[in-house]
Design a protein around this motif. Structure first.
Motif: not given
Length: 395
Positions: A373-377
Motif C-alpha cells: 500500500l505504502l510503496f505502491g501509492y
C-alpha cells in the motif's frame, strides 16, 4: 473495486517475470522474519523449559563456610522448620568432585553429579521412569547407590531399563543404579542437557568429597506467588547474613526471577531479530515501488485511453494500488509457506521443536501488505495524475 481487482490480476499475470521478481523480495523478507523470530523463540522456549524443569519454586543457595562462621545442614533444616509457611522443603546439593562416569570403556564426562536428600525429587518435580528414587535409609547408611538421568542411562547402558541394578564407576568407586529419571527433553537428548544428570545420597557425596558440611542447598517455596516467594528469599537472606555478616560468603538465586529475566530477554531479542529481518522487507518495498513506476511508464498510453473514455483519477489510483497490494499479498503468502517449510526441516536437525510463531506470521504478513500500500501509492498517484492528452501522445 471488483473490476479494478480483476485488472490488477490480469496485469500481474501478463507480466509474470516482472511480478515474480517483485514478489521475490517480499517472499525473502517475510520468510526471513518468520524464520529468525521463530528460531529465536524456539531456542529460548527450550532454554526456558530446561530452567523450569529445575523447579520454578526453587531458591538455590551456595555458601562459603568459614572456620569461625558457617552453617550446617541441621541449621538449614531448623530454619526451614521455623519458616514452614514460607518454605515447602530443603535439600542439600553436594558436588562429590570427580564428575566422570564409567561403565567398562564407555565414559560420560559431562554429566552433572549431585548429592541430594530423599526429598529432592519432590522439591524439583522429578519423577522416576524405572526403579525408585533415593530414600531416607540410603542417606542414613551412606549407601553407594545412584539415580541416573535418561541420557547417561542411554549412553552407558543402552536404555533406561537395562541400567537398572547395574554398577557405574565414579572416581574409582562403584555405585549401583537403583532408578532412572523420566526423560525431560522433548527433542533429542543432548550432552550436558537436562537429562544428563546423576543423583546420589548427599551423605555419600560428602564422604566422597572429604567434607563435613554441604556448600549448596535447594529450598522450595510454599507458593509460586511472587510476593510470598520474595518474602521467602528475603527471610533466607536475613538468616544467612545473621550468620556470615558478609554477603560475599553466600549467594541466592531464585528460579522464578531467573525465568522472568529469560522471558524479558526473549521478548527483547525477538524484537531485535524481527527488526533486522524487517530491513529486507523495507528493501522489498523499494523494489515494489520501482517496478510499479516502470509499469506506469510502460502503460502511459493505456492510462491516457482510459481517461479519455471517462475513467476517473480515483479509479486509476485504485487499480495501481490494488496491483501493488495484490503482489505483496501473494508474496507474503508464499513467504509464510516457505518460512514454515524451512522451520519444519530445521526442527529435524535442532533436536527441539520450532514452529512458526503466530505473532511473527501476523506481523510479517501485515507489514508486507502495508508495504504494498505504502510503496505502491506514489506510482499509483502518478498514474492517476497523468494528463490524458500527454498520455495519448506518449510512445
Amino acid at each position: 473495486m471488483l473490476q479494478s481487482f480483476k485488472l490488477a490480476l490480469k496485469s500481474i499475470w501478463s507480466n509474470k517475470m516482472r511480478s515474480a521478481l517483485t514478489m521475490f523480495g517480499i517472499v525473502i523478507g517475510v520468510a526471513s522474519v518468520i524464520i529468525l523470530v521463530s528460531l529465536l523463540n524456539g531456542y529460548m522456549q527450550n532454554q526456558l523449559s530446561q530452567w523450569a524443569d529445575l523447579g520454578a519454586k526453587n531458591i538455590n543457595v551456595t555458601v562459603v563456610n568459614q572456620p569461625s562462621r558457617s552453617v550446617s545442614l541441621e541449621d538449614m533444616y531448623a530454619f526451614r522448620d521455623a519458616n514452614s509457611t514460607l518454605f515447602e522443603g530443603v535439600s542439600p546439593a553436594v558436588s562429590p568432585g570427580n564428575g566422570t562416569l564409567k561403565v567398562g570403556s564407555v565414559k560420560s564426562e559431562s554429566t552433572t553429579i549431585t548429592g541430594v536428600s530423599e526429598t529432592y525429587a519432590a522439591l524439583t518435580e522429578k519423577t522416576v521412569a524405572e526403579g525408585r528414587f533415593l530414600n531416607y535409609a540410603d542417606v542414613v547408611a551412606k549407601q553407594e547407590v545412584c539415580v541416573l538421568g535418561a541420557y547417561p542411562a542411554q549412553k552407558l547402558f543402552g536404555s533406561s531399563d537395562a541400567a537398572l541394578g547395574q554398577n557405574v564407576t565414579l572416581g574409582g568407586k562403584n555405585l549401583q543404579v537403583v532408578g532412572v529419571l523420566t526423560r525431560k527433553s522433548k527433542g533429542r537428548m543432548e550432552e550436558s542437557g537436562t537429562d544428563d544428570v546423576m543423583l546420589l545420597p548427599y551423605s555419600t557425596a560428602l564422604r566422597f568429597s572429604g567434607t563435613s558440611k554441604p556448600g549448596a542447598y535447594v529450598f522450595s517455596t510454599a507458593s509460586t506467588d511472587k510476593a510470598q516467594a520474595s518474602a521467602a528469599k528475603q527471610a533466607l537472606q536475613d538468616y544467612l547474613y545473621s550468620i556470615f555478616r558478609d554477603k560475599k560468603n553466600y549467594h541466592l538465586m531464585a528460579m522464578s526471577e531467573m525465568l522472568d529475566q529469560i522471558n524479558k530477554m526473549m521478548a527483547q531479542m525477538s524484537v531485535l531479530m524481527g527488526g533486522i529481518a524487517g530491513i529486507s522487507l523495507f528493501v522489498a518495498g523499494v523494489g515494489v515501488m520501482n517496478i510499479m513506476l516502470v509499469s506506469v511508464t510502460e502503460r502511459t498510453r493505456e492510462i491516457g485511453i482510459r481517461k479519455a473514455l471517462g475513467a476517473r483519477p480515483g479509479v486509476i489510483l485504485q487499480q495501481f494500488v490494488l496491483e501493488a497490494i495484490t503482489t505483496s499479498v501473494f508474496g507474503g503468502l508464499i513467504g509464510i509457506g516457505i518460512g514454515s517449510g524451512i522451520l519444519n526441516i530445521v526442527t529435524i536437525f535442532l533436536g527441539y521443536s520450532v514452529a512458526a510463531t503466530p505473532s511473527a506470521v501476523f506481523i510479517s504478513f501485515t507489514v508486507s501488505v502495508a508495504i504494498g500500500l505504502l510503496f505502491g501509492y506514489m506510482p499509483a498517484k502518478r498514474a492517476a495524475a497523468l494528463n490524458p492528452i500527454d498520455a495519448l501522445r506518449s510512445e
